[in-house]
Design a protein around this motif. Structure first.
Motif, PDB file in Angstrom:
ATOM      1  N   HIS A 229       0.836  -1.194   0.000  1.00  0.00           N
ATOM      2  CA  HIS A 229       0.000   0.000   0.000  1.00  0.00           C
ATOM      3  C   HIS A 229       0.874   1.249   0.000  1.00  0.00           C
ATOM      4  CE1 HIS A 229      -2.798   3.067   1.549  1.00  0.00           C
ATOM      5  NE2 HIS A 229      -3.791   2.285   1.151  1.00  0.00           N
TER       6      HIS A 229
ATOM      7  N   VAL B 200       1.379   4.681  -2.532  1.00  0.00           N
ATOM      8  CA  VAL B 200       1.170   6.012  -1.960  1.00  0.00           C
ATOM      9  C   VAL B 200       2.422   6.865  -2.106  1.00  0.00           C
ATOM     10  CG1 VAL B 200       0.739   7.291   0.172  1.00  0.00           C
ATOM     11  CG2 VAL B 200      -0.580   5.225  -0.315  1.00  0.00           C
TER      12      VAL B 200
ATOM     13  N   SER C 260      -4.897   2.500  -2.507  1.00  0.00           N
ATOM     14  CA  SER C 260      -3.544   3.041  -2.379  1.00  0.00           C
ATOM     15  C   SER C 260      -3.212   4.016  -3.499  1.00  0.00           C
ATOM     16  CB  SER C 260      -2.519   1.906  -2.351  1.00  0.00           C
ATOM     17  OG  SER C 260      -2.641   1.086  -3.501  1.00  0.00           O
TER      18      SER C 260
END
Length: 455
Positions: free
Chosen positions: A158, A162, A184
């Motif tokens: 994730h 990001v 994400s």
């Protein structure tokens, strides 16, 4: 003290009790909801956090009508085609162990050797604590797999999305993403400050319309798609997206988290599935928690991209390096995948068998390709939760996906297939689904049946 939950509230909240567990953004307070003021005595109480009452309602809803909570169950066995819960064995369709590599002797041995040599932790950021040979070897193996110049691995899948998107894009830029893209990607886009535009799922024409209308308004542009979509089990036309990114001068990023080990004759991923040179894609992203049976994420691409991320991406610079045993295990898992393509073929046979059996019993499997991810669409949140509970009582572990994680009409059970499921397990599971659905159709509305059982 928080006020008690009323039965009517619990019934009304049932459809939300899995909202925050499906990779979607958490519920935010409604505009007209009274908010505590800074001077209120209880403002520092965690129970005043936005959405906490809704969370309690969601947790109470299943108990109210006698349904077990399918989440956070304690498993007493490794994740795979079968599992053990409370001393009972289950056929398991809720794990990502697509090629049955979790617990493979060679992979376990690689992890143990790394522990003996380097311990269990990288100790700090790789910028601070330095490299370990396993980091370099894993990144080299992944770069070779995707035929790219370089690779960087991080400790969270994730966070990889990001921090990568957050580092690459700025407010003057734009991100175009599939409407069903993972949380994400959306979070990374929000972090970057770039404009964000979504297009209809796998719809090249919709994306081209957006590009034609708005691409000229922005400096840099990023198109983001997935390899195998984890809710629907379908895949995009990679060649079509490559053509659009070249025509409109954009980067193309593919999140192949669920595609590696699944798509293509040898499980190489979306590029093999579509017959496209992987170098045509600017950014390949993937995770280690699916086929590679460990934990973390990676970015493969041109050398300047990887060098930039290693120096600027917060999720790499300010985060601990991947633990040596996980790096070693992931590299070993990739090696086993390459050496044993028969695992991919077994997975393909199992997925096709599940899909054909489900269609023969009249079940709605949506647009699934019949590979590792197959939804059975029920079209009603309460029925989906109830069906999951009924199957659990029959020794089948599978999770419901309900509104608002998906539209109410698309509420479903989501089955993850592995190469290690047996033909009997698959056939008996599909039969159980059809039998329980037929039983649920009897005797009036489902809510009336459930409440009648509760007295």
């Amino acid at each position: 003290m928080t006020e008690p939950v009323r039965p009517d509230d619990g019934r009304a909240a049932l459809a939300g009790f899995v909202t925050n567990r499906m990779g979607r953004a958490p519920a935010r307070p409604a505009q007209n909801r009274p908010q505590p003021k800074s001077g209120d005595a209880g403002v520092q109480d965690f129970e005043t956090l936005p959405g906490y009452r809704e969370l309690r309602l969601q947790r109470s809803a299943a108990d109210l009508i006698g349904l077990g909570n399918p989440f956070f169950r304690v498993h007493d066995a490794k994740a795979g085609a079968t599992t053990r819960i409370d001393g009972r064995d289950f056929v398991n369709f809720s794990s990502y162990d697509y090629l049955g590599l979790n617990g493979h002797p060679a992979i376990n041995a690689a992890a143990r050797d790394a522990i003996d040599a380097y311990g269990t932790s990288a100790s700090a950021s790789r910028v601070v604590a330095g490299e370990r040979p396993g980091h370099i070897a894993l990144e080299k193996a992944l770069a070779q797999h995707y035929r790219t110049d370089a690779c960087v691995v991080m400790v969270s899948g994730h966070a990889t999305n990001v921090t990568t998107i957050g580092a690459l894009l700025e407010p003057a830029d734009v991100i175009f993403h599939d409407a069903l893209i993972h949380n994400s990607i959306v979070t990374g886009a929000q972090l970057s400050g770039a404009q964000r535009r979504s297009f209809a799922h796998n719809d090249l024409d919709a994306l081209e319309s957006l590009l034609a209308a708005t691409r000229h308004e922005h400096r840099r542009a990023l198109i983001v798609i997935e390899g195998l979509y984890s809710m629907d089990g379908d895949a995009p036309d990679l060649a079509g997206f490559v053509a659009l990114k070249e025509r409109y001068n954009a980067w193309l990023m593919v999140d192949d988290a669920h595609g590696l080990g699944v798509l293509g004759a040898t499980g190489a991923g979306l590029f093999e599935h579509c017959g496209v040179d992987p170098s045509a894609v600017d950014i390949w992203m993937g995770t280690f928690s699916k086929t590679l049976s460990t934990c973390g994420g990676y970015i493969c691409g041109p050398g300047p991209l990887v060098e930039y991320l290693k120096c600027t991406a917060g999720g790499f610079v300010y985060s601990v390096g991947m633990s040596p045993p996980l790096a070693a295990a992931a590299e070993a898992a990739l090696g086993v995948m390459h050496a044993e393509p028969e695992r991919v073929e077994r997975l393909r046979r199992n997925g096709n068998l599940f899909l054909s059996c489900a269609k023969a019993r009249g079940l709605d499997v949506g647009t699934s390709l019949g590979l590792a991810v197959i939804p059975v669409i029920i079209g009603d949140s309460l029925k989906s939760v109830t069906l999951s509970d009924r199957l659990f009582k029959r020794g089948i572990n599978v999770q419901p996906i309900i509104h608002p994680a998906v539209p109410e009409r698309a509420s479903r059970l989501r089955f993850f297939l592995t190469s290690e499921h047996t033909e009997e397990q698959i056939r008996s599971t599909v039969n159980a689904i059809a039998e329980e659905l037929a039983e649920m159709e009897k005797g009036g509305s489902l809510i009336e049946q459930l409440l009648a059982k509760r007295g």
